[in-house]
Motif scaffolding. Structure first.
Motif, PDB file in Angstrom:
ATOM      1  N   ALA A  58       0.919  -1.146  -0.074  1.00 56.21           N
ATOM      2  CA  ALA A  58       0.172  -0.194   0.108  1.00 56.21           C
ATOM      3  C   ALA A  58       0.870   1.483   0.115  1.00 56.21           C
ATOM      4  O   ALA A  58       0.681   1.997  -0.833  1.00 56.21           O
ATOM      5  N   TRP A  59       2.232   1.223   0.886  1.00 56.27           N
ATOM      6  CA  TRP A  59       2.335   2.913   1.245  1.00 56.27           C
ATOM      7  C   TRP A  59       4.099   2.360  -0.380  1.00 56.27           C
ATOM      8  O   TRP A  59       3.320   3.721  -1.032  1.00 56.27           O
ATOM      9  N   LEU A  60       3.705   1.501  -1.157  1.00 56.39           N
ATOM     10  CA  LEU A  60       4.650   1.955  -2.536  1.00 56.39           C
ATOM     11  C   LEU A  60       3.641   2.017  -3.833  1.00 56.39           C
ATOM     12  O   LEU A  60       3.815   2.367  -4.228  1.00 56.39           O
ATOM     13  N   ARG A  61       2.263   1.766  -3.314  1.00 59.80           N
ATOM     14  CA  ARG A  61       1.164   2.038  -4.450  1.00 59.80           C
ATOM     15  C   ARG A  61       1.018   4.113  -3.940  1.00 59.80           C
ATOM     16  O   ARG A  61       1.190   4.682  -5.581  1.00 59.80           O
ATOM     17  N   ASP A  62       1.339   3.731  -3.005  1.00 59.61           N
ATOM     18  CA  ASP A  62       1.214   5.708  -2.667  1.00 59.61           C
ATOM     19  C   ASP A  62       1.935   6.902  -2.503  1.00 59.61           C
ATOM     20  O   ASP A  62       1.538   8.047  -3.191  1.00 59.61           O
ATOM     21  N   HIS A  63       3.336   6.004  -3.063  1.00 63.95           N
ATOM     22  CA  HIS A  63       4.423   6.598  -3.061  1.00 63.95           C
ATOM     23  C   HIS A  63       5.509   5.902  -4.180  1.00 63.95           C
ATOM     24  O   HIS A  63       6.113   5.139  -4.100  1.00 63.95           O
ATOM     25  N   ALA A  64       5.059   6.425  -5.428  1.00 63.11           N
ATOM     26  CA  ALA A  64       5.637   6.021  -6.741  1.00 63.11           C
ATOM     27  C   ALA A  64       6.850   6.626  -6.941  1.00 63.11           C
ATOM     28  O   ALA A  64       7.187   7.285  -6.093  1.00 63.11           O
ATOM     29  N   GLY A  65       7.703   6.094  -7.774  1.00 62.48           N
ATOM     30  CA  GLY A  65       9.451   6.229  -8.112  1.00 62.48           C
ATOM     31  C   GLY A  65      10.632   5.883  -7.874  1.00 62.48           C
ATOM     32  O   GLY A  65      11.314   6.253  -8.128  1.00 62.48           O
ATOM     33  N   ALA A  66      10.242   4.642  -7.332  1.00 56.48           N
ATOM     34  CA  ALA A  66      11.025   3.663  -6.391  1.00 56.48           C
ATOM     35  C   ALA A  66      12.265   3.279  -7.207  1.00 56.48           C
ATOM     36  O   ALA A  66      11.471   2.017  -8.322  1.00 56.48           O
ATOM     37  N   GLU A  67      12.885   2.825  -7.764  1.00 53.15           N
ATOM     38  CA  GLU A  67      13.584   2.537  -9.162  1.00 53.15           C
ATOM     39  C   GLU A  67      14.063   1.129  -8.557  1.00 53.15           C
ATOM     40  O   GLU A  67      14.428   0.322  -9.310  1.00 53.15           O
ATOM     41  N   VAL A  68      15.251   1.488  -7.379  1.00 52.11           N
ATOM     42  CA  VAL A  68      15.705  -0.143  -7.129  1.00 52.11           C
ATOM     43  C   VAL A  68      15.412  -0.124  -5.403  1.00 52.11           C
ATOM     44  O   VAL A  68      15.514   1.175  -5.074  1.00 52.11           O
ATOM     45  N   VAL A  69      14.856  -1.360  -4.899  1.00 54.15           N
ATOM     46  CA  VAL A  69      14.090  -1.303  -3.917  1.00 54.15           C
ATOM     47  C   VAL A  69      15.598  -2.473  -3.520  1.00 54.15           C
ATOM     48  O   VAL A  69      16.060  -3.355  -3.149  1.00 54.15           O
ATOM     49  N   CYS A  70      16.170  -1.781  -2.156  1.00 53.96           N
ATOM     50  CA  CYS A  70      17.357  -2.990  -1.330  1.00 53.96           C
ATOM     51  C   CYS A  70      16.429  -3.108  -0.327  1.00 53.96           C
ATOM     52  O   CYS A  70      16.317  -2.906   0.865  1.00 53.96           O
ATOM     53  N   ARG A  71      16.658  -4.049   0.314  1.00 46.72           N
ATOM     54  CA  ARG A  71      15.657  -5.308   0.903  1.00 46.72           C
ATOM     55  C   ARG A  71      16.767  -5.752   1.630  1.00 46.72           C
ATOM     56  O   ARG A  71      17.213  -6.570   1.459  1.00 46.72           O
ATOM     57  N   ASP A  72      16.483  -6.726   2.697  1.00 51.58           N
ATOM     58  CA  ASP A  72      16.630  -7.841   3.342  1.00 51.58           C
ATOM     59  C   ASP A  72      15.624  -9.544   2.704  1.00 51.58           C
ATOM     60  O   ASP A  72      15.423  -9.312   2.082  1.00 51.58           O
ATOM     61  N   ARG A  73      15.350 -10.344   3.409  1.00 51.68           N
ATOM     62  CA  ARG A  73      15.828 -11.831   3.156  1.00 51.68           C
ATOM     63  C   ARG A  73      14.563 -12.341   3.294  1.00 51.68           C
ATOM     64  O   ARG A  73      13.586 -13.551   3.254  1.00 51.68           O
TER      65      ARG A  73
ATOM     66  N   PRO B  91       6.372  -3.792  -9.848  1.00 55.14           N
ATOM     67  CA  PRO B  91       6.859  -4.921 -10.151  1.00 55.14           C
ATOM     68  C   PRO B  91       8.453  -4.356 -11.910  1.00 55.14           C
ATOM     69  O   PRO B  91       8.828  -5.184 -11.758  1.00 55.14           O
ATOM     70  N   ASN B  92       8.118  -2.725 -11.250  1.00 51.55           N
ATOM     71  CA  ASN B  92       9.447  -2.446 -12.703  1.00 51.55           C
ATOM     72  C   ASN B  92      10.904  -2.117 -11.365  1.00 51.55           C
ATOM     73  O   ASN B  92      12.089  -2.184 -11.916  1.00 51.55           O
ATOM     74  N   ALA B  93      10.826  -2.470 -10.238  1.00 53.66           N
ATOM     75  CA  ALA B  93      11.899  -2.062  -9.998  1.00 53.66           C
ATOM     76  C   ALA B  93      12.712  -3.186  -8.959  1.00 53.66           C
ATOM     77  O   ALA B  93      12.144  -4.217  -9.416  1.00 53.66           O
ATOM     78  N   THR B  94      14.347  -2.605  -9.352  1.00 54.33           N
ATOM     79  CA  THR B  94      15.162  -3.715  -9.633  1.00 54.33           C
ATOM     80  C   THR B  94      15.208  -3.747  -7.893  1.00 54.33           C
ATOM     81  O   THR B  94      15.443  -2.803  -6.945  1.00 54.33           O
ATOM     82  N   GLU B  95      15.522  -5.389  -7.418  1.00 54.17           N
ATOM     83  CA  GLU B  95      15.444  -5.745  -6.458  1.00 54.17           C
ATOM     84  C   GLU B  95      16.889  -6.180  -6.072  1.00 54.17           C
ATOM     85  O   GLU B  95      17.552  -6.672  -6.437  1.00 54.17           O
ATOM     86  N   ALA B  96      17.181  -5.856  -5.092  1.00 55.61           N
ATOM     87  CA  ALA B  96      18.298  -5.961  -4.502  1.00 55.61           C
ATOM     88  C   ALA B  96      18.725  -6.054  -3.191  1.00 55.61           C
ATOM     89  O   ALA B  96      18.133  -5.897  -2.279  1.00 55.61           O
ATOM     90  N   ALA B  97      19.737  -7.224  -2.549  1.00 58.58           N
ATOM     91  CA  ALA B  97      20.341  -7.362  -1.333  1.00 58.58           C
ATOM     92  C   ALA B  97      20.962  -6.178  -0.578  1.00 58.58           C
ATOM     93  O   ALA B  97      22.616  -6.089  -1.586  1.00 58.58           O
ATOM     94  N   ASP B  98      20.792  -5.771   0.544  1.00 58.38           N
ATOM     95  CA  ASP B  98      22.172  -4.772   0.830  1.00 58.38           C
ATOM     96  C   ASP B  98      23.367  -5.866   2.100  1.00 58.38           C
ATOM     97  O   ASP B  98      22.761  -7.308   1.757  1.00 58.38           O
ATOM     98  N   ARG B  99      23.980  -4.524   1.840  1.00 55.30           N
ATOM     99  CA  ARG B  99      25.397  -5.162   1.744  1.00 55.30           C
ATOM    100  C   ARG B  99      25.563  -6.598   3.537  1.00 55.30           C
ATOM    101  O   ARG B  99      26.519  -7.275   2.861  1.00 55.30           O
TER     102      ARG B  99
END
Length: 421
Positions: A201-216, A229-237
């Motif tokens: 719900a937060w991502l729908r209300d706040h568009a613009g994320a191109e890369v999402v750095c998340r945990d597991r 769906p167009n955002a690239t998922e990446a794991a943080d360091r």
């Protein structure tokens, strides 16, 4: 009031940020000071329509706390006016004036005191800030300080690189989600839970994320694929290094038998040192093994961490490290603390010690000729460690006193009673 070449009015002393106020009277009593203030402006603007009005509806006194002076608390009694709004299209009929730099709507503290409270709350928090306020004669408890902290406004669009991770409001009970701008390292928003529905719900209300750095967490993956769906998922360091360490540890556990077999084969191929098995481990290794056994035994018994730390004279962090870390890892770290420059000379020293050459001075000269660059104290400590481990306790020449005899040698009460009969 004159200070150097500058003339300071009472308004400039007590309310330097305010405009349009007039100090009527100052009353000083034993428990503090009371300042009577009134507005010096003849008109005020309506907060809704912005039209200025001069027609006064009524007056009343408003009291609030202000910054202390000379260690004394200060109270402000401000006479405020209620004006009529004569604009026909405005929904307000009357409004109360607000004095800039002194009052804020629905607040019982002046603007200057609120800035102090916000600074104390930001630096110290609740209870420590309340203790400081008591010493400064500022009327503020921990809840009043915490109420001064307001969340910054959330931007309409998500940052280009959005960091998503969970955190604990209360460990094991309630968790939330924190959103961070990964490029500026600034927090963006805090979500009340860690479910995929809330993040989506937060991502729908706040568009613009191109890369999402998340945990597991799989819930975050579902939310990103659904709402962005167009955002690239990446794991943080941190999670990359964590995953790597867990994978290496898992592989080592799976092939533990092979590694042991390879190590034993290498040991058989090397020339045997006859005295190596006779030598005891280092003192620090024995200390680590004994401490690990004591702490884990007390943990299994049911002692809390604070009680174990108090009984053993250790820090709670040390107790948690021994509780949560395996013995092999602790022993490996303990062996790393040994004196490395002496390690390659220890087989020679052990062989000399086994044949009876225990003179530290002679051993020091011999290993110096073989390239040892350390000090004599390093060698003497190592020799004393070996000698202490191989020493036999001498039998005591003095007989044991009756006071230290074993309890089971003493006659029981029943035996004494029967003999008396």
């Amino acid at each position: 009031m004159l200070m150097g070449d500058v003339c300071l009015s009472p308004e400039g002393v007590f309310f330097p940020e305010a405009a349009g106020v007039r100090v009527e009277r100052l009353e000083v009593c034993a428990d503090g000071a009371l300042i009577l203030v009134s507005s010096a402006c003849s008109s005020r603007s309506c907060p809704d329509c912005g039209i200025s009005s001069r027609r006064v509806h009524s007056r009343y006194d408003r009291q609030m706390d202000d910054r202390p002076v000379a260690g004394r608390p200060v109270r402000v009694r401000l006479t405020v006016r209620r004006f009529f709004c004569d604009t026909p299209t405005c929904r307000r009929r009357t409004f109360v004036e607000q004095v800039d730099g002194v009052t804020e709507p629905y607040q019982r503290a002046s603007s200057g005191l609120r800035s102090w409270l916000r600074a104390v709350a930001a630096e110290l928090g609740g209870r420590p800030g309340a203790r400081l306020c008591r010493k400064l004669s500022v009327p503020a408890g921990r809840m009043r300080l915490l109420r001064q902290m307001h969340a910054p406004p959330v931007p309409d669009r998500a940052p280009r690189v959005l960091g998503v991770d969970e955190f604990a409001f209360r460990h094991g009970r309630r968790y939330g989600t924190i959103l961070v701008d990964a490029e500026t390292h600034r927090p963006v928003d805090v979500l009340p839970d860690r479910t995929s529905e809330t993040l989506a719900a937060w991502l729908r209300d706040h568009a613009g994320a191109e890369v999402v750095c998340r945990d597991r967490a799989s819930a975050y993956t579902r939310a990103i694929r659904e709402a962005a769906p167009n955002a690239t998922e990446a794991a943080d360091r941190w999670h990359l290094l964590r995953n790597l360490s867990l994978a290496v540890e898992q592989v080592c556990h799976q092939h533990r038998a092979c590694l042991r077999k390879y190590a034993e084969q290498q040991q058989r191929n090397q020339p045997q040192q006859p005295t190596l098995d006779l030598l005891p481990p280092a003192l620090i290794v024995d200390c680590v093994r004994r401490r690990h056994e004591e702490i884990n035994h007390m943990v299994d018994t049911g002692y809390p961490v604070s009680e174990i730390a108090r009984r053993l004279g250790l820090d709670r962090k040390t107790v948690r490290r021994y509780r949560d870390t395996g013995l092999d890892v602790l022993l490996a770290s303990a062996r790393d603390r040994r004196n490395v420059p002496l390690d390659r000379f220890k087989p020679y020293l052990q062989a000399q010690f086994a044949v009876g050459n225990t003179n530290a001075t002679e051993l020091y000269e011999q290993i110096r000729e073989r390239g040892f660059q350390g000090g004599y104290s390093t060698l003497s400590r190592y020799v004393r460690t070996i000698a202490r481990r191989h020493s036999r306790p001498r039998p005591s020449a003095r007989p044991e006193s009756p006071h230290h005899q074993r309890v089971d040698h003493a006659p029981s009460r029943e035996a004494v009673a029967s003999s008396s009969r």
